[in-house]
Design a protein around this motif. Sequence first.
Motif, PDB file in Angstrom:
ATOM      1  N   THR A  26     -12.841  -5.434 -16.296  1.00  0.00           N
ATOM      2  CA  THR A  26     -14.025  -5.568 -16.279  1.00  0.00           C
ATOM      3  C   THR A  26     -14.693  -6.307 -17.522  1.00  0.00           C
ATOM      4  O   THR A  26     -14.089  -6.137 -18.575  1.00  0.00           O
ATOM      5  N   ASP A  27     -15.542  -7.280 -17.293  1.00  0.00           N
ATOM      6  CA  ASP A  27     -15.958  -8.044 -18.446  1.00  0.00           C
ATOM      7  C   ASP A  27     -16.706  -7.309 -19.358  1.00  0.00           C
ATOM      8  O   ASP A  27     -17.672  -6.750 -19.050  1.00  0.00           O
ATOM      9  N   THR A  30     -20.559  -8.724 -19.640  1.00  0.00           N
ATOM     10  CA  THR A  30     -21.469  -8.478 -18.610  1.00  0.00           C
ATOM     11  C   THR A  30     -21.291  -7.416 -17.728  1.00  0.00           C
ATOM     12  O   THR A  30     -22.264  -6.996 -16.861  1.00  0.00           O
ATOM     13  N   GLY A  31     -20.115  -6.894 -18.059  1.00  0.00           N
ATOM     14  CA  GLY A  31     -19.790  -5.405 -16.964  1.00  0.00           C
ATOM     15  C   GLY A  31     -19.520  -6.067 -15.612  1.00  0.00           C
ATOM     16  O   GLY A  31     -19.308  -5.167 -14.723  1.00  0.00           O
ATOM     17  N   ASP A  32     -19.437  -7.309 -15.524  1.00  0.00           N
ATOM     18  CA  ASP A  32     -19.103  -7.867 -14.074  1.00  0.00           C
ATOM     19  C   ASP A  32     -17.450  -7.826 -13.825  1.00  0.00           C
ATOM     20  O   ASP A  32     -16.585  -7.778 -14.817  1.00  0.00           O
ATOM     21  N   VAL A  33     -17.160  -7.620 -12.652  1.00  0.00           N
ATOM     22  CA  VAL A  33     -15.914  -7.671 -12.314  1.00  0.00           C
ATOM     23  C   VAL A  33     -15.629  -8.832 -11.217  1.00  0.00           C
ATOM     24  O   VAL A  33     -16.377  -9.141 -10.195  1.00  0.00           O
ATOM     25  N   TYR A  34     -14.576  -9.745 -11.276  1.00  0.00           N
ATOM     26  CA  TYR A  34     -14.406 -10.845 -10.534  1.00  0.00           C
ATOM     27  C   TYR A  34     -13.192 -10.989  -9.603  1.00  0.00           C
ATOM     28  O   TYR A  34     -12.065 -10.114  -9.907  1.00  0.00           O
ATOM     29  N   VAL A  41     -18.209 -13.173  -8.566  1.00  0.00           N
ATOM     30  CA  VAL A  41     -18.498 -11.770  -8.997  1.00  0.00           C
ATOM     31  C   VAL A  41     -18.285 -10.787  -7.666  1.00  0.00           C
ATOM     32  O   VAL A  41     -18.983 -10.997  -6.824  1.00  0.00           O
ATOM     33  N   ILE A  42     -17.761  -9.887  -8.010  1.00  0.00           N
ATOM     34  CA  ILE A  42     -17.927  -8.725  -6.769  1.00  0.00           C
ATOM     35  C   ILE A  42     -19.032  -7.760  -7.174  1.00  0.00           C
ATOM     36  O   ILE A  42     -18.990  -6.865  -8.210  1.00  0.00           O
ATOM     37  N   LEU A  43     -20.227  -7.877  -6.373  1.00  0.00           N
ATOM     38  CA  LEU A  43     -21.535  -7.137  -6.607  1.00  0.00           C
ATOM     39  C   LEU A  43     -21.398  -5.754  -6.031  1.00  0.00           C
ATOM     40  O   LEU A  43     -21.984  -4.867  -6.806  1.00  0.00           O
ATOM     41  N   ASN A  44     -20.732  -5.800  -4.735  1.00  0.00           N
ATOM     42  CA  ASN A  44     -20.852  -4.310  -4.241  1.00  0.00           C
ATOM     43  C   ASN A  44     -19.613  -3.681  -4.641  1.00  0.00           C
ATOM     44  O   ASN A  44     -18.365  -4.234  -3.982  1.00  0.00           O
ATOM     45  N   LYS A  45     -19.362  -2.363  -5.165  1.00  0.00           N
ATOM     46  CA  LYS A  45     -18.103  -1.871  -5.280  1.00  0.00           C
ATOM     47  C   LYS A  45     -17.334  -1.304  -4.075  1.00  0.00           C
ATOM     48  O   LYS A  45     -16.119  -1.492  -4.400  1.00  0.00           O
ATOM     49  N   ASN A  46     -18.026  -1.379  -2.920  1.00  0.00           N
ATOM     50  CA  ASN A  46     -17.191  -1.138  -1.866  1.00  0.00           C
ATOM     51  C   ASN A  46     -16.314  -2.326  -1.301  1.00  0.00           C
ATOM     52  O   ASN A  46     -15.440  -2.328  -0.476  1.00  0.00           O
ATOM     53  N   ASP A  47     -16.711  -3.462  -1.812  1.00  0.00           N
ATOM     54  CA  ASP A  47     -16.205  -4.782  -1.478  1.00  0.00           C
ATOM     55  C   ASP A  47     -14.962  -4.942  -2.661  1.00  0.00           C
ATOM     56  O   ASP A  47     -14.214  -6.127  -2.507  1.00  0.00           O
ATOM     57  N   LEU A  48     -14.727  -4.502  -3.645  1.00  0.00           N
ATOM     58  CA  LEU A  48     -13.515  -4.553  -4.511  1.00  0.00           C
ATOM     59  C   LEU A  48     -12.407  -3.612  -3.911  1.00  0.00           C
ATOM     60  O   LEU A  48     -12.235  -2.551  -3.997  1.00  0.00           O
ATOM     61  N   ILE A  49     -11.452  -4.481  -3.996  1.00  0.00           N
ATOM     62  CA  ILE A  49      -9.946  -4.238  -3.476  1.00  0.00           C
ATOM     63  C   ILE A  49      -9.032  -4.157  -4.613  1.00  0.00           C
ATOM     64  O   ILE A  49      -9.054  -5.360  -5.300  1.00  0.00           O
ATOM     65  N   VAL A  50      -8.291  -3.150  -5.057  1.00  0.00           N
ATOM     66  CA  VAL A  50      -7.183  -3.350  -5.724  1.00  0.00           C
ATOM     67  C   VAL A  50      -5.923  -3.575  -4.925  1.00  0.00           C
ATOM     68  O   VAL A  50      -5.489  -2.709  -4.458  1.00  0.00           O
ATOM     69  N   HIS A  51      -5.651  -4.879  -5.005  1.00  0.00           N
ATOM     70  CA  HIS A  51      -4.386  -5.386  -4.000  1.00  0.00           C
ATOM     71  C   HIS A  51      -3.182  -5.245  -4.758  1.00  0.00           C
ATOM     72  O   HIS A  51      -2.919  -6.101  -5.573  1.00  0.00           O
ATOM     73  N   HIS A  52      -2.162  -4.948  -3.909  1.00  0.00           N
ATOM     74  CA  HIS A  52      -0.705  -5.113  -4.275  1.00  0.00           C
ATOM     75  C   HIS A  52      -0.311  -6.467  -3.976  1.00  0.00           C
ATOM     76  O   HIS A  52      -0.226  -7.078  -2.920  1.00  0.00           O
ATOM     77  N   LYS A  53       0.195  -7.365  -4.841  1.00  0.00           N
ATOM     78  CA  LYS A  53       0.936  -8.768  -4.702  1.00  0.00           C
ATOM     79  C   LYS A  53       1.941  -8.537  -4.009  1.00  0.00           C
ATOM     80  O   LYS A  53       2.167  -9.193  -3.064  1.00  0.00           O
ATOM     81  N   ILE A  54       3.007  -7.670  -4.328  1.00  0.00           N
ATOM     82  CA  ILE A  54       4.014  -7.111  -3.274  1.00  0.00           C
ATOM     83  C   ILE A  54       3.686  -6.027  -2.447  1.00  0.00           C
ATOM     84  O   ILE A  54       3.336  -5.244  -2.824  1.00  0.00           O
ATOM     85  N   GLU A  55       3.663  -6.314  -1.027  1.00  0.00           N
ATOM     86  CA  GLU A  55       2.987  -5.559  -0.280  1.00  0.00           C
ATOM     87  C   GLU A  55       3.612  -4.004  -0.358  1.00  0.00           C
ATOM     88  O   GLU A  55       4.971  -3.743  -0.468  1.00  0.00           O
ATOM     89  N   LEU A  56       2.853  -3.220  -0.439  1.00  0.00           N
ATOM     90  CA  LEU A  56       3.205  -1.561  -0.391  1.00  0.00           C
ATOM     91  C   LEU A  56       3.471  -1.127   0.914  1.00  0.00           C
ATOM     92  O   LEU A  56       2.945  -1.483   2.030  1.00  0.00           O
ATOM     93  N   THR A  57       4.719  -0.621   1.093  1.00  0.00           N
ATOM     94  CA  THR A  57       5.372  -0.257   2.113  1.00  0.00           C
ATOM     95  C   THR A  57       5.653   1.340   2.257  1.00  0.00           C
ATOM     96  O   THR A  57       5.854   1.796   1.151  1.00  0.00           O
ATOM     97  N   ASP A  58       5.759   2.030   3.271  1.00  0.00           N
ATOM     98  CA  ASP A  58       6.322   3.283   3.293  1.00  0.00           C
ATOM     99  C   ASP A  58       7.939   3.451   2.643  1.00  0.00           C
ATOM    100  O   ASP A  58       8.467   4.186   2.210  1.00  0.00           O
ATOM    101  N   GLU A  59       8.465   2.296   2.663  1.00  0.00           N
ATOM    102  CA  GLU A  59       9.855   2.315   1.960  1.00  0.00           C
ATOM    103  C   GLU A  59       9.901   2.005   0.394  1.00  0.00           C
ATOM    104  O   GLU A  59      10.635   2.521  -0.275  1.00  0.00           O
ATOM    105  N   ASN A  60       8.897   1.411  -0.060  1.00  0.00           N
ATOM    106  CA  ASN A  60       8.707   1.144  -1.448  1.00  0.00           C
ATOM    107  C   ASN A  60       7.717   1.810  -2.416  1.00  0.00           C
ATOM    108  O   ASN A  60       7.403   1.656  -3.536  1.00  0.00           O
TER     109      ASN A  60
END
Length: 229
Positions: A26-27, A30-34, A41-60
């Motif tokens: 978070t900035d 400004t308190g913004d998250v990009y 700027v991601i204005l709605n917190k429900n639109d904010l995704i913390v995404h795994h670059k290497i896809e998360l699977t049941d195996e890893n």
Amino acid sequence: MFKNKEAFYKSKEWLSFREIFISDMTDAVTGDVYCSHCHKVILNKNDLIVHHKIELTDENVNDYNISLNPNNVEIICFNCHNKHHRRFGYENKKNVYLVWGAPCSGKSTWVNSVAQPNDLIVDMDSIYEMISINKRYTKPNGLKGIAFDIRDMLYDVVKYRRGKWTNAFVIGGYPMKGERERLLQKLNAEPKHIEATREECVERLYISKDRDINEWTKYIDDWFEYYQE
């Protein structure tokens, strides 16, 4: 131990990790998250995704170098997340990214961290390596015309979206603004600038040990001399 990734995403470990990561990203002013993909700027917190670059699977999911590694996650918006996973209207869309920046800035490193097996990579270093017995970064003048012909053919593949590839990454320096804009328009691509200072590029050059120091120092200096924002 987590039974599967669904259980992981509901766990206290993930929720705590996610909260700390968002706070770190978070900035402070400004308190913004990009979004790290579209940079908006991601204005709605429900639109904010913390995404795994290497896809998360049941195996890893229980490999914390993947599931709880801050270097393996990024913040992206809901729309970019749908583009990445090709759903909700993006099922058949071919994404093209122009990955540009100074020599030794980390362009190929970034592409290797995000590209998938079905993605197309257009990179002059790889083309020269593919058509000769030379080591990577060796580019004989006698092969220059052929290398550029192959690159231009691949540009056409990307431009007309031929083939069954998923994403295309076009890698290059492109310090001149006009050149970047023409190629972005030609390929209908999204820009991805790999930012690095001259000092950082030189440091990476010395660490790599597979390039001629004097030759590539000149490449770096020339790029920063001609760079246009």
